[in-house]
Design an enzyme around this catalytic site. Structure first.
Site, PDB file in Angstrom:
ATOM      1  N   ARG A  17      54.176  42.464  31.604  1.00 54.45           N
ATOM      2  CA  ARG A  17      53.341  43.470  32.279  1.00 54.45           C
ATOM      3  C   ARG A  17      54.185  44.343  33.209  1.00 54.45           C
ATOM      4  NH1 ARG A  17      50.145  40.731  37.332  1.00 54.45           N
ATOM      5  NH2 ARG A  17      51.448  38.897  37.578  1.00 54.45           N
ATOM      6  N   SER A  32      47.312  44.427  39.075  1.00 56.32           N
ATOM      7  CA  SER A  32      47.654  43.357  38.136  1.00 56.32           C
ATOM      8  C   SER A  32      48.224  43.891  36.827  1.00 56.32           C
ATOM      9  CB  SER A  32      46.412  42.518  37.816  1.00 56.32           C
ATOM     10  OG  SER A  32      45.858  42.014  39.003  1.00 56.32           O
ATOM     11  N   GLU A  64      34.127  47.599  32.027  1.00 58.63           N
ATOM     12  CA  GLU A  64      35.019  47.749  30.875  1.00 58.63           C
ATOM     13  C   GLU A  64      34.356  48.452  29.703  1.00 58.63           C
ATOM     14  OE1 GLU A  64      34.487  44.885  32.509  1.00 58.63           O
ATOM     15  OE2 GLU A  64      36.364  44.732  33.627  1.00 58.63           O
ATOM     16  N   PHE A 110      38.837  40.482  29.332  1.00 55.09           N
ATOM     17  CA  PHE A 110      37.788  41.504  29.526  1.00 55.09           C
ATOM     18  C   PHE A 110      37.871  42.624  28.477  1.00 55.09           C
ATOM     19  CE2 PHE A 110      38.793  40.429  34.192  1.00 55.09           C
ATOM     20  CZ  PHE A 110      38.096  39.244  34.110  1.00 55.09           C
ATOM     21  N   HIS A 145      47.656  39.453  30.989  1.00 54.22           N
ATOM     22  CA  HIS A 145      47.035  38.159  31.232  1.00 54.22           C
ATOM     23  C   HIS A 145      46.437  37.561  29.949  1.00 54.22           C
ATOM     24  CE1 HIS A 145      47.600  39.807  35.188  1.00 54.22           C
ATOM     25  NE2 HIS A 145      47.203  38.690  35.772  1.00 54.22           N
ATOM     26  N   ASP A 193      43.839  30.242  36.984  1.00 54.42           N
ATOM     27  CA  ASP A 193      42.480  30.813  36.971  1.00 54.42           C
ATOM     28  C   ASP A 193      41.574  30.148  35.933  1.00 54.42           C
ATOM     29  OD1 ASP A 193      42.777  32.487  39.096  1.00 54.42           O
ATOM     30  OD2 ASP A 193      43.143  34.296  37.912  1.00 54.42           O
ATOM     31  N   ARG A 237      51.008  37.394  31.932  1.00 60.07           N
ATOM     32  CA  ARG A 237      51.025  37.485  33.387  1.00 60.07           C
ATOM     33  C   ARG A 237      52.367  37.018  33.961  1.00 60.07           C
ATOM     34  NH1 ARG A 237      49.700  33.043  36.975  1.00 60.07           N
ATOM     35  NH2 ARG A 237      49.671  33.832  39.097  1.00 60.07           N
TER      36      ARG A 237
END
Lengths: 280, 322
Positions: B15, B42, B63, B88, B114, B122, B172
């Site tokens: 990322r 992020s 989204e 998402f 991610h 998470d 991530r």
């Protein structure tokens, strides 16, 4: 299109379009007559009075855009696009057939004049907002129009989109809600209540007008008022009648997604031929 | 022909490479716009937002609307890069991607960070382990999982020039930089990153690093494993997969994803249809993840060099029984 509307001429066109829509759907054997007839007066006003478009140049960068977020109403749109010269009207009789440029729901890759493919409810509106955002950011003069069904406003994404458009101050955007009061299986207010609908839009930061969506002069007037820059997006809640123009189709839930039989079609065409122009 | 590898001393998150690569690409290509749903930090788009405020679109936590806005922007000549978490996007906006982007084949690039189990602590709701299967099932969609930071930058450049919808899955956590600066990426190519004729390991994403380590362990036992970097899951480099089947006679797939419908599924489809050989799939075995440190999760779910080497031995023994 001209700035002074010829309301009787628009009304006469809309009456002829109603007949073609019903013929097309009956020939196809399936489709959505109710929501096509509720939307046709507005579509007629848009394409024969209001929109800055050039059918000879469907990709003209500064054309006004129109997105039919309630994609199932596309027979009404196809009739108007054909009459406006986007494609040969003979295609209308191929609606929903394999290989046809006129799909059961709008397909931008097949149909000239269709700027966005739609079908599933609650999403074409977001694409229209993307077009309006591009116009704003690039300083383009075009406006973007999106037509939503009232039942479609039960989709949560409509309100994501409404919030975003107001936040961005997209006053180059007009949403038109075809408030015909019915959805697939019943009255909107009995399935999941929408009223007070215009107030919901106002609460989301939109300028809202409410009109009779079959009163051609009122439609033209509302579209004209929505042109004025206000810093806010504009919604026209158009109160309409599903199946408008044919007595035994008007307000009948069963004609949401069902073609008229040949007998029903003959009766409907006779009614439309007998009706005074404009209040079809 | 094997590719030159970096010295292995650096780690970098894909990322991070994405944010930098998109910013550089945007300096050259004015049509690029970037969209996020309250994840500019992020997804590493803060620098882009600062440099190009008029080309950055903050969509908020919405989204579905974001995917639709991107479609509309694409019809106006923009090249939208849409970034969220893989959970998402596609998770929260799959039908928008399907109807508004994939069906009309619009030039929208969905770059999600991610991805996979290595999101870590998470937990399972945040761990997209099925996103590749979802996206691979969409006609017109290109699906890419870069192996490291170098490849990520090359993928972004390639996608700017590639007309059509694409999904890129990034991670991530920092991962080893595998490829040196001379690395060339081409959409649809599965380059050989290590040569061998006994068995093939077809891997994508973080599992390419694990595959190379597994190949070294196998070599110590006299087994020479070919390693294919299948960064493009779709269109899969079928020629490279069929050549691997024909020339090595056994294949292991390795992905940070369910073994159903992702790289393992794609390779099995091609091999079964064209040149049947034993295939062993390393990946998540039809279950969801849980909270934990990324490395602990890789160990617990069998996403390791050791798991790949064991799978290679199973594949070899099936090949010999042939």
């Amino acid at each position: 299109m001209g700035q002074t509307p010829d309301v009787p001429a628009l009304e006469a066109r809309a009456r002829e379009f109603r007949k073609t829509i019903l013929r097309m759907i009956t020939q196809a054997g399936s489709g959505h007559p109710g929501g096509s007839l509720s939307a046709i007066d507005i579509l007629t006003a848009l394409y024969f009075h209001h929109l800055r478009v050039d059918p000879a140049r469907p990709q003209w960068p500064d054309r006004d855009r129109f997105v039919l977020s309630k994609g199932h109403g596309c027979p009404a749109w196809y009739v108007v696009l054909a009459a406006r010269g986007y494609f040969d009207p003979s295609h209308l009789w191929t609606l929903r057939r394999i290989g046809s440029p006129l799909q059961g729901h709008p397909d931008m890759t097949r149909t000239p004049g269709v700027d966005m493919s739609t079908g599933s409810l609650g999403m074409g509106f977001s694409a229209a907002i993307g077009m309006a955002l591009a116009g704003k950011r690039d300083g383009r003069p075009y406006r973007v129009y999106a037509m939503l069904g009232d039942g479609e406003c039960q989709e949560g994404a409509v309100w994501e989109a409404a919030m975003f458009a107001a936040h961005q101050g997209l006053d180059n955007l007009t949403a038109i809600v075809d408030r015909n009061g019915l959805q697939q299986t019943g009255r909107t207010e009995e399935r999941v209540r929408l009223d007070p609908l215009a107030e919901k839009w106002r609460a989301f930061g939109w300028e809202a007008q409410e009109i009779d969506g079959h009163d051609m002069a009122a439609i033209v007037g509302a579209l004209g008022r929505a042109r004025a820059g206000t810093g806010r997006p504009e919604v026209i809640v158009a109160h309409t009648v599903k199946g408008k123009g044919v007595s035994f189709v008007e307000g009948v839930v069963g004609f949401h997604g069902k073609a008229l039989t040949q007998d029903e079609l003959a009766r409907a065409l006779a009614e439309l031929d007998g009706a005074p122009a404009g209040r079809g | 022909m094997a590719i030159r590898l970096a010295d292995g001393s650096r780690n970098r998150a894909t990322r991070d490479a994405y944010g930098e690569a998109l910013l550089q690409a945007a300096r050259r290509e004015p049509r690029i716009v970037a969209l996020t749903g309250d994840l500019r930090d992020s997804t590493r788009l803060e620098a882009f937002a600062g440099a190009f405020p008029d080309r950055f679109v903050e969509c908020g936590i919405a989204e579905q609307n974001m995917a639709g806005i991107a479609a509309g922007l694409a019809t106006c000549g923009k090249i939208p890069f849409v970034s969220s978490f893989a959970a998402f996007a596609p998770g929260r906006c799959y039908d928008q991607i399907r109807v508004l982007i994939a069906q009309p084949r619009l030039n929208v690039k969905l770059v999600s960070t991610h991805g996979g189990l290595t999101v870590g602590e998470d937990g399972m709701s945040a761990q997209a382990v099925e996103d590749l299967a979802m996206m691979r099932a969409l006609a017109n969609m290109t699906v890419i999982v870069p192996a490291d930071a170098t490849e990520t930058a090359a993928v972004i450049d390639a996608l700017v020039a590639h007309d059509g919808p694409a999904y890129v899955r990034l991670g991530r956590s920092a991962v080893p930089v595998l490829f040196d600066e001379g690395y060339r990426f081409a959409v649809g190519a599965a380059p050989v990153v290590r040569d061998g004729d006994d068995v093939t390991i077809a891997a994508c994403g973080i599992m390419v690093t694990e595959a190379l380590e597994a190949a070294r362990a196998l070599a110590a036992d006299g087994v020479e494993a070919r390693v294919l970097n299948c960064a493009t899951l779709k269109p899969l480099d079928e020629a490279a997969v069929v050549a691997a089947a024909r020339e090595t006679g056994a294949i292991v797939t390795a992905e940070e994803h369910t073994i159903l419908g992702g790289l393992g599924g794609a390779v099995c489809e091609v091999v079964a249809a064209s040149h049947p050989v034993p295939v062993e799939r390393v990946g998540i075995r039809d279950r969801f993840g849980e909270s934990g440190a990324p490395r602990a999760l890789q160990d617990a779910y069998g996403l390791t060099a050791a798991a790949i080497a064991a799978a290679a031995r199973r594949a070899l023994s099936r090949k010999r029984r042939g």
